[in-house]
Write a protein that holds these residues in place. Structure first.
Motif, PDB file in Angstrom:
ATOM      1  N   LEU A 277      69.647  49.748 107.901  1.00  0.00           N
ATOM      2  CA  LEU A 277      69.827  49.295 106.528  1.00  0.00           C
ATOM      3  C   LEU A 277      70.215  47.825 106.492  1.00  0.00           C
ATOM      4  O   LEU A 277      69.605  47.024 105.794  1.00  0.00           O
ATOM      5  CB  LEU A 277      70.918  50.128 105.855  1.00  0.00           C
TER       6      LEU A 277
ATOM      7  N   ILE B 276      60.328  52.027  95.778  1.00  0.00           N
ATOM      8  CA  ILE B 276      60.617  50.610  95.607  1.00  0.00           C
ATOM      9  C   ILE B 276      62.091  50.347  95.914  1.00  0.00           C
ATOM     10  O   ILE B 276      62.431  49.439  96.659  1.00  0.00           O
ATOM     11  CB  ILE B 276      60.301  50.155  94.172  1.00  0.00           C
ATOM     12  N   ALA B 277      62.941  51.170  95.341  1.00  0.00           N
ATOM     13  CA  ALA B 277      64.376  50.997  95.548  1.00  0.00           C
ATOM     14  C   ALA B 277      64.723  51.068  97.030  1.00  0.00           C
ATOM     15  O   ALA B 277      65.654  50.430  97.500  1.00  0.00           O
ATOM     16  CB  ALA B 277      65.158  52.058  94.782  1.00  0.00           C
ATOM     17  N   ASN B 278      63.957  51.867  97.777  1.00  0.00           N
ATOM     18  CA  ASN B 278      64.250  52.005  99.193  1.00  0.00           C
ATOM     19  C   ASN B 278      63.502  51.012 100.056  1.00  0.00           C
ATOM     20  O   ASN B 278      63.478  51.122 101.269  1.00  0.00           O
ATOM     21  CB  ASN B 278      63.979  53.431  99.653  1.00  0.00           C
ATOM     22  N   GLN B 279      62.876  50.068  99.385  1.00  0.00           N
ATOM     23  CA  GLN B 279      62.277  48.954 100.101  1.00  0.00           C
ATOM     24  C   GLN B 279      61.266  49.395 101.154  1.00  0.00           C
ATOM     25  O   GLN B 279      61.251  48.854 102.252  1.00  0.00           O
ATOM     26  CB  GLN B 279      63.372  48.148 100.795  1.00  0.00           C
TER      27      GLN B 279
ATOM     28  N   ILE C 173      58.861  58.463 104.322  1.00  0.00           N
ATOM     29  CA  ILE C 173      59.578  59.239 103.315  1.00  0.00           C
ATOM     30  C   ILE C 173      58.528  60.093 102.634  1.00  0.00           C
ATOM     31  O   ILE C 173      57.531  59.579 102.118  1.00  0.00           O
ATOM     32  CB  ILE C 173      60.276  58.332 102.287  1.00  0.00           C
TER      33      ILE C 173
ATOM     34  N   SER D 115      61.688  47.367 106.421  1.00  0.00           N
ATOM     35  CA  SER D 115      62.375  48.633 106.626  1.00  0.00           C
ATOM     36  C   SER D 115      61.636  49.549 107.582  1.00  0.00           C
ATOM     37  O   SER D 115      62.190  50.517 108.076  1.00  0.00           O
ATOM     38  CB  SER D 115      62.540  49.348 105.286  1.00  0.00           C
TER      39      SER D 115
ATOM     40  N   PRO E 249      67.495  48.710  91.368  1.00  0.00           N
ATOM     41  CA  PRO E 249      68.544  48.344  92.318  1.00  0.00           C
ATOM     42  C   PRO E 249      68.066  48.600  93.742  1.00  0.00           C
ATOM     43  O   PRO E 249      67.321  49.548  93.979  1.00  0.00           O
ATOM     44  CB  PRO E 249      69.704  49.281  91.977  1.00  0.00           C
TER      45      PRO E 249
ATOM     46  N   ILE F 124      63.696  62.706 101.564  1.00  0.00           N
ATOM     47  CA  ILE F 124      63.689  63.100 102.969  1.00  0.00           C
ATOM     48  C   ILE F 124      62.825  62.175 103.825  1.00  0.00           C
ATOM     49  O   ILE F 124      61.801  61.666 103.381  1.00  0.00           O
ATOM     50  CB  ILE F 124      63.188  64.550 103.172  1.00  0.00           C
TER      51      ILE F 124
ATOM     52  N   ARG G 121      59.421  54.699  91.770  1.00  0.00           N
ATOM     53  CA  ARG G 121      60.639  53.909  91.583  1.00  0.00           C
ATOM     54  C   ARG G 121      61.529  54.005  92.816  1.00  0.00           C
ATOM     55  O   ARG G 121      62.032  53.007  93.327  1.00  0.00           O
ATOM     56  CB  ARG G 121      61.413  54.426  90.360  1.00  0.00           C
ATOM     57  N   MET G 122      61.680  55.237  93.282  1.00  0.00           N
ATOM     58  CA  MET G 122      62.562  55.461  94.427  1.00  0.00           C
ATOM     59  C   MET G 122      62.062  54.712  95.658  1.00  0.00           C
ATOM     60  O   MET G 122      62.836  54.117  96.404  1.00  0.00           O
ATOM     61  CB  MET G 122      62.624  56.969  94.684  1.00  0.00           C
TER      62      MET G 122
ATOM     63  N   ALA H 212      58.977  58.916  89.262  1.00  0.00           N
ATOM     64  CA  ALA H 212      60.304  58.782  89.862  1.00  0.00           C
ATOM     65  C   ALA H 212      60.183  58.389  91.333  1.00  0.00           C
ATOM     66  O   ALA H 212      60.958  57.580  91.840  1.00  0.00           O
ATOM     67  CB  ALA H 212      61.068  60.097  89.734  1.00  0.00           C
ATOM     68  N   TYR H 213      59.216  58.968  91.995  1.00  0.00           N
ATOM     69  CA  TYR H 213      59.001  58.637  93.405  1.00  0.00           C
ATOM     70  C   TYR H 213      58.660  57.176  93.595  1.00  0.00           C
ATOM     71  O   TYR H 213      59.165  56.516  94.493  1.00  0.00           O
ATOM     72  CB  TYR H 213      57.859  59.473  93.969  1.00  0.00           C
TER      73      TYR H 213
ATOM     74  N   GLN I  38      51.633  48.099  88.816  1.00  0.00           N
ATOM     75  CA  GLN I  38      52.912  47.389  88.718  1.00  0.00           C
ATOM     76  C   GLN I  38      53.796  47.494  89.947  1.00  0.00           C
ATOM     77  O   GLN I  38      54.819  46.830  90.036  1.00  0.00           O
ATOM     78  CB  GLN I  38      53.694  47.909  87.518  1.00  0.00           C
TER      79      GLN I  38
ATOM     80  N   ILE J 232      59.532  51.630 106.865  1.00  0.00           N
ATOM     81  CA  ILE J 232      59.367  52.934 106.225  1.00  0.00           C
ATOM     82  C   ILE J 232      58.126  52.889 105.336  1.00  0.00           C
ATOM     83  O   ILE J 232      57.909  51.908 104.625  1.00  0.00           O
ATOM     84  CB  ILE J 232      60.582  53.306 105.353  1.00  0.00           C
TER      85      ILE J 232
ATOM     86  N   SER K 270      67.387  45.650 107.481  1.00  0.00           N
ATOM     87  CA  SER K 270      66.359  45.486 106.454  1.00  0.00           C
ATOM     88  C   SER K 270      66.859  44.588 105.333  1.00  0.00           C
ATOM     89  O   SER K 270      66.119  43.788 104.771  1.00  0.00           O
ATOM     90  CB  SER K 270      65.963  46.831 105.857  1.00  0.00           C
ATOM     91  N   LEU K 271      68.122  44.754 105.026  1.00  0.00           N
ATOM     92  CA  LEU K 271      68.700  43.948 103.946  1.00  0.00           C
ATOM     93  C   LEU K 271      68.478  42.487 104.263  1.00  0.00           C
ATOM     94  O   LEU K 271      68.134  41.678 103.413  1.00  0.00           O
ATOM     95  CB  LEU K 271      70.207  44.208 103.866  1.00  0.00           C
TER      96      LEU K 271
END
Lengths: 330, 330
Positions: A50, A112-115, A93, A59, B47, B92, A109-110, A106-107, A133, A61, A53-54
């Motif tokens: 993490l 993206i959030a998880n880079q 993932i 990442s 975020p 996951i 978005r998720m 939702a996926y 987008q 992934i 990656s930050l």
DNA sequence: ATGAAAGCGCTAACAA
DNA sequence: TTGTTAGCGCTTTCAT
């Protein structure tokens, strides 16, 4: 959990040096390297991905969106993706989008959030705009998502043609095609086009029955029974092997013999079907090649987001002979 | 990619405030909230989970290790896990460990590096020690990994008993059991124990054929053919449905009729088998319940790593009737 | 009700 | 060859 700094202290060097050792970067004396390695062993150290990656590193992934993995076709697909990506140093993932628009959104978005570094999409619930987008490298399997998102698919048109040829060669004259409901713009529609072309070139007609992809096997079974009983069908092309299996069953229940009364050919040709139902004739999609290509393209896009890729990549299919499409000599 | 600070600027508030809005935390005026929300919309803000996790928040990622997902049983298992975890706000990372020790080890390391909150393990290549050292909440499916790692499984013992009872009730006297090779310490061995108990209580004997889990269907087919031809078998229990399918096929090829000549019962009862092979009798594992329980336990451990859990959790199984185990009246 | 500032674990200029 | 330092994007005390 030990961190880089702990290693640095134990090895009596600076954090930078430890980082250098980990990333095998810059110049280092053997001696320091060893000290650091020893310290890492001793503390059973694992760098924190993490944090890494930050700080700009990718990442490693990949997000993988499919309807689900309980279906052997998608299961094999995802398994192959995972295996090949693992060998390339990526992890996945997994996103089972089912038939759910909201979930797929939702996926996205998720992810993206998880880079994630990129996405392989084999689902198809969403509107074009949402995929446009995302702003992340995406490769799609067999579905049109948006301009500029490359689609990898098997040669659906050729697959349809071959299926028709097999049925004709088997002596069928009264032919039915059973397909999932048409998705607008989906490459899979080409199966129908290819099939139709061959049938009509031979001055025959065929009936088309559409069954929603997400219908339950019971519902599908019923529809199939209709097809089988209402007509004097003697040849059926199903656009996936599971439907083909269902046809096989229903035919038996109705006392129709395959291939004596009806010839049958499916589509997909997973190893599951080939191993556990070798009697089923089918058109095999080259899953390995599809996956390899998708991953190649995706990694290209990850390396260079502006690299030029085609919109469509089409891989050849192969007919798998099976008892269900054997010609019955008269 | 817009970041928190950009939102702060646009909304003319401090980063702290934005963070508060995102996490719905502390006291905020409606007005500021709205400003922030608007800004978030405008910049299409997501975020960064990585940064968030770095700063102490959990990653909300669970590692899921299984042999693979092309097998419908594991496929359904993983799909169910993914679905249920999604509903609980987790994602996951899928790990197909195959039969590869090295890979499983690499996965474990990778999952730690990625700061997953916990692991669900359904694979079984590794030595106890390696799992003990992980230092992360783990729940295991049907495999003994180490002390203190809870195992959730279906009632294998009872399953074995029921299978035996079904075969006996169907009139079988000359019975064979075909199972995967015995894993030491694995709860699945209890299927054999239960089966044996019932058979012997009825003063019968049975033959046991072990076929390696990872043998190819062709190899399996051969072994099965042996079983079918060398004996005057009239009842077979397979410890998984796919093997059962293979038996079904081979029997047909050998001209043996099921259930007239031989009765057959499998194990697992995935929806795939129930839907596409309803003729196969089987023992159904309650996949949904297994998954729900595993997730409950895992989340408990995540919340409180020291919470006391049992070593074993056993869920009841259910016989699914099918044509293959029908009694033939004489 | 809001903000300033420190720091999560790591990497990468820039120095030495 | 090695170390010092700033900062990735976010959360969270501690002030105000």
């Amino acid at each position: 959990m030990a961190k880089l700094e702990d290693i640095a202290k134990l090895a009596e060097v600076s954090p930078t040096t430890v980082s250098r050792v980990i990333n095998n970067y810059g110049s280092l004396s053997e001696k320091t390297k060893n000290k650091v390695f020893t310290a890492m062993k001793e503390l059973n150290y694992q760098p924190n991905s993490l944090a890494r990656s930050l700080k700009g590193k990718s990442s490693k992934i990949i997000g993988v969106i499919f309807p689900g993995v309980s279906n052997p076709f998608f299961g094999q697909m995802v398994e192959t993706i995972e295996n090949q990506l693992f060998d390339r140093g990526y992890k996945i993932i997994l996103c089972n989008a089912g038939k759910n628009k909201e979930k797929e959104r939702a996926y996205l978005r998720m992810l993206i959030a998880n880079q994630v570094d990129g996405i392989i999409a084999g689902s198809h619930n969403l509107e074009i705009e949402e995929y446009q987008q995302v702003g992340l490298p995406i490769i799609s399997f067999d579905r049109y998502l948006s301009e500029n998102i490359p689609i990898v698919s098997s040669d659906n048109f050729q697959g349809g043609k071959i299926a028709a040829e097999v049925l004709l060669a088997s002596g069928s004259k009264n032919i039915q095609m059973i397909s999932g409901a048409n998705q607008p713009n989906s490459p899979t529609n080409r199966r129908l086009v290819g099939f139709k072309e061959v049938i009509e070139d031979n001055n025959l007609k065929f009936g088309l029955t559409e069954i929603k992809y997400n219908a339950s096997p019971n519902i599908k079974g019923m529809k199939i029974k209709e097809v089988l009983s209402n007509n004097s069908v003697d040849g059926i092309f199903c656009t996936d092997d599971l439907t083909s299996l269902l046809v096989f069953q229903q035919a038996h229940q109705l006392g129709l013999r395959i291939p004596e009364d009806i010839r049958l050919i499916g589509y997909d040709g997973t190893s599951f079907i080939q191993e556990f139902h070798p009697e089923l004739a089918t058109i095999e999609q080259p899953i390995n090649d599809i996956v390899t290509l998708m991953i190649d393209l995706l990694l290209q896009r990850i390396k260079d987001p502006d690299c030029n890729l085609q919109q469509n990549y089409v891989l050849p299919v192969k007919a798998i002979a099976g008892e269900t499409s054997r010609r019955i000599s008269e």
